[in-house]
Design an enzyme around this catalytic site. Structure first.
Site, PDB file in Angstrom:
ATOM      1  N   ASP A   1      49.651  33.181   4.023  1.00 52.70           N
ATOM      2  CA  ASP A   1      49.291  32.206   4.802  1.00 52.70           C
ATOM      3  C   ASP A   1      50.426  31.795   5.831  1.00 52.70           C
ATOM      4  O   ASP A   1      51.347  32.681   5.976  1.00 52.70           O
ATOM      5  CB  ASP A   1      48.823  30.899   4.032  1.00 52.70           C
ATOM      6  CG  ASP A   1      47.677  30.056   4.699  1.00 52.70           C
ATOM      7  OD1 ASP A   1      47.812  29.741   5.651  1.00 52.70           O
ATOM      8  OD2 ASP A   1      46.568  30.201   4.065  1.00 52.70           O
TER       9      ASP A   1
ATOM     10  N   HIS B   1      50.747  33.953   8.652  1.00 55.12           N
ATOM     11  CA  HIS B   1      49.950  33.597   9.464  1.00 55.12           C
ATOM     12  C   HIS B   1      50.773  32.831  10.653  1.00 55.12           C
ATOM     13  O   HIS B   1      50.064  32.169  11.431  1.00 55.12           O
ATOM     14  CB  HIS B   1      48.755  32.604   8.879  1.00 55.12           C
ATOM     15  CG  HIS B   1      47.946  33.094   8.135  1.00 55.12           C
ATOM     16  ND1 HIS B   1      46.747  32.516   7.624  1.00 55.12           N
ATOM     17  CD2 HIS B   1      47.725  34.390   7.766  1.00 55.12           C
ATOM     18  CE1 HIS B   1      46.001  33.266   6.898  1.00 55.12           C
ATOM     19  NE2 HIS B   1      46.645  34.503   6.925  1.00 55.12           N
TER      20      HIS B   1
END
Length: 740
Positions: A554, A577
């Site tokens: 993430d 991310h």
């Protein structure tokens, strides 16, 4: 006499015998009164009990030996099996033991059952050992009140035992016993009057009982395995003890002991493991003491591998290996300063000792409670924290080299002085679901001003055990999973030079903190691990992150509402991310985000680079004064993105425009390669367009062709080099203009 008369006589005898049996056993109940017992408290009922037992034991079907209400005197008796079926021994009356020395001294038992399966002893009656007459002869062998040898699948319930001459209940060679709802009572100074002593037995459960004696409430000797004790109230006495162990060669090991939800009041010890110093080799392992309350207990938590009650023992190092012992959620008060005393063997140190959520208070004049440890290879974080936190000046908690299992823990301040936690070893999180499902933390620090975490150690969240339970992308009401390291309401502190791997959720969560420095850390989790942000920050100010490497499934760094004045520098990110602000606007009255600088950072193979995201159907708030500068991108899917229609589930309400106002955002000197054709994407709110967005010196090449930019509802400027060509107004960069 002719044959006819003989036959009639035999029939009559058979009828009389059947009638006698029927008188003695109505509905399978053999009352000792039918066998000649007298309830005068003086006449020995041994023969009546023995005869009733013999009849019941040798009768098919469930049978009962009944001692009815009344006071009975009973000399030592041995009742043997095997029996045909389940036999109950129901004591409704009060039994008294003899006081003459011939029945009390050099005798092993008062009432002894042997070799019985499915024995039930109940009735609510009492066994009075009349111990005061024998205690002066304690140096000799004295009788146990109730002794069970080689008894299986049986139960003792509802009895009252008091003043045994020695141990009240002794179990030897037993299996599958349940003891519940009993009470045991003897004076605090009565010698060797253990409540329940167990040896060479397995699968024993003791519950819902009160034990007050002059020795251990429950004691375990070699060969005790798979024990479960809960809801036992102990005191006075010597607590619940494993041992003493190691006195004889080839002793059987002790393992699988669980003591939970128990209360100790005024005892000499609480939960204890004891071995002789100069001992033979054996093992005590897999022992858990959990959810325990101590009230004025002298030694609440103790491992004593120098046990010597006489004070005149041979010196040496214990050969008993103690390992895998957990002390969890133990609270209350200690009557001694050393509330935790772990004195282990020098030649065989205790292994994998866990102290978790220990809260023991000492109110003596010589200061707060302390812990003392010798030769312990384990984790005693709570105890060490309590001592260090209460100390004035600077204190260090050292977790040495080694691998340690640590269940969820929460370490609280405020503390009296400066603290440092030096993690040299490797901490591993539990994989059992009970320790992580719907739990928001693994290791948490709270309400602390001025402390430091370092040491080049490792925090292994063992996330693979939990990632499959993460349903948050599909279910907004999903169960939470634990962040590996949480800082809540912490000020003026540092995290440096540690590694975190495979968190079950976020690796580091910063909430309501101020003046935090994070430097030189490494975070690693697989690219497909869900919600494993590297560092998540909310409601915090003056946070600095630098010189770190973050690879996750993430965001490398994510900011939620109330994050202000943050500086992120020299961070290597990927996979993951990227560095993200948001998602923003999900709740009413969210705090603004203001003042972020991200500089000199590198992104490699991330899904996003620099991102601001808000929900489309959102509440009103602001994101402002953001600078991203001197950034290198390598094969990044979305290098620069503002997304005010964020919807990871693809099932969000449509037809709404974000109420989050984004303004004063600068992207400066962003270089590298994009793995997507749209290298710059601004999708801003229709009703609250992005304001004062600056693109300066952007050079992003698409690895499979020509890069493009895409804009909607953006008010801003672009200057300097623009690759891809900017979709907002191009102008000349004026360095004197503060917007640039």
């Amino acid at each position: 006499m002719d044959s006819s008369s003989v036959f009639q006589c035999l029939c009559l005898m058979f009828f009389l015998l059947a009638s006698i049996t029927n008188v003695n056993a109505q509905n399978g109940v053999f009352s000792i009164m039918k066998f000649g017992a007298v309830a005068d408290g003086k006449t020995d009922i041994g023969k009546a009990v023995n005869d009733a037992w013999y009849q019941a034991c040798h009768t098919s079907g469930q049978t009962v030996v009944l001692i009815p209400k009344g006071t009975f005197f009973l000399n030592p008796i041995l009742l043997k099996g095997p029996c045909k079926d389940q036999t109950k021994f129901t004591i409704q009356g009060d039994l008294k033991a003899p006081i003459e020395n011939q029945f009390s001294v050099d005798i092993e038992y008062w009432i002894n059952f042997q070799y019985v399966n499915q024995l039930v002893i109940d009735g609510g009656g009492s066994l009075d050992g009349q111990g005061p007459t024998a205690w002066p002869y304690n140096k000799k062998k004295l009788p146990t009140t109730l002794r069970l040898d080689f008894i299986t699948n049986s139960q003792i319930s509802g009895l009252h035992l008091f003043d045994s001459k020695r141990v009240h209940i002794n179990l030897f060679g037993c299996q599958g016993l349940q003891i519940n709802g009993i009470s045991v009572q003897a004076p605090a100074d009565s010698p060797n009057t253990d409540g329940i002593h167990i040896g060479s037995s397995n699968d024993i459960m003791i519950s819902d009982s009160n034990i007050s004696t002059g020795d251990d409430c429950i004691s375990l000797s070699p060969g005790s395995k798979n024990m479960n004790f809960h809801n036992v109230k102990c005191g006075p006495g010597h607590g619940i003890s494993v041992g003493s162990l190691g006195s004889e060669a080839k002793e059987d090991d002790v393992w699988g002991i669980t003591v939970r939800n128990c209360t100790f009041i005024g005892t000499a010890n609480g939960v204890r493991i004891k071995t002789w110093a100069r001992s033979f080799a054996s093992i005590a392992s897999n022992i858990t003491f959990q959810h325990i309350i101590m009230d004025n207990v002298r030694n609440p938590i103790i491992i004593d591998q120098q046990y010597c009650p006489s004070g005149n023992c041979q010196k040496g190092s214990s050969q008993v290996q103690i390992r895998d012992v957990k002390f969890i959620d133990i609270s209350g008060s200690s009557s001694s300063k050393a509330a935790v005393n772990l004195d282990c063997s020098q030649s065989k140190p205790c292994q994998k000792i866990e102290l978790n959520n220990i809260d023991l208070v000492y109110n003596g004049k010589d200061g707060p409670a302390i812990s003392e440890c010798n030769n312990v290879n384990g984790i005693a974080i709570y105890s060490a924290w309590d001592v260090a936190c209460q100390s004035n000046g600077s204190s260090e908690i050292l977790i040495p080299d080694g691998t340690y299992l640590v269940n969820p823990l929460r370490l609280k301040g405020p503390c009296n002085g400066q603290l440092s936690v030096n993690i040299i070893g490797k901490l591993i999180a539990p994989t059992e679901k009970e320790y992580w499902y719907d739990i928001d933390h693994w290791i948490t620090f709270r309400y602390i001003n001025g402390f430091e975490i370092g040491g080049n150690g490792v925090l292994d969240g063992q996330g693979k055990s939990a990632w499959s339970s993460n349903t948050c992308l599909k279910d907004p009401n999903c169960k939470k999973l634990p962040a590996s390291l949480r800082l809540d309401f912490v000020k003026n502190s540092k995290i440096k030079d540690i590694s975190l791997i495979d968190s079950k959720n976020v690796h580091i969560n910063i909430f309501a903190c101020k003046n935090i420095t994070i430097k030189g850390i490494k975070i690693q989790a697989p690219a497909k691990s869900p919600n494993t942000d590297g560092i998540h920050i909310g409601l915090s100010t003056n946070i600095s992150i630098s010189d770190s490497e973050i690879s996750t499934g993430d965001d490398c760094v994510s900011l939620s509402p109330g994050a202000n004045n943050l500086d992120i520098e020299n961070v290597k990110c990927g996979p993951g991310h990227g560095i993200g602000i948001g998602s923003i606007g999900g709740f009413r009255n969210e705090k603004d985000i203001n003042g972020l600088v991200v500089r000199n950072c590198t992104f490699i193979g991330t899904q996003n680079g620099l991102r601001i995201k808000t929900w489309a159907h959102s509440h009103s708030t602001n994101v402002s004064n953001i600078t991203f500068e001197h950034i290198k991108m390598t094969d990044v899917s979305n290098p620069i993105v503002i997304d005010q229609e964020y919807c990871p589930s693809h099932n969000c309400s449509k037809g709404y425009s974000s109420q989050v106002q984004i303004r004063d955002v600068r992207f400066k000197d962003i270089q590298g390669t994009s793995n997507s054709k749209i290298a710059v994407k601004f999708r801003c709110s229709e009703i609250k367009p992005c304001q004062n967005i600056v693109l300066k010196d952007i050079n992003l090449q698409y690895t499979h062709g020509i890069a493009h930019s895409q804009c909607s509802n953006v008010i801003g400027v672009a200057c300097g080099e623009q690759k891809p060509p900017s979709c907002i107004e191009q102008c000349t960069c004026l360095n004197r203009n503060p917007i640039y």
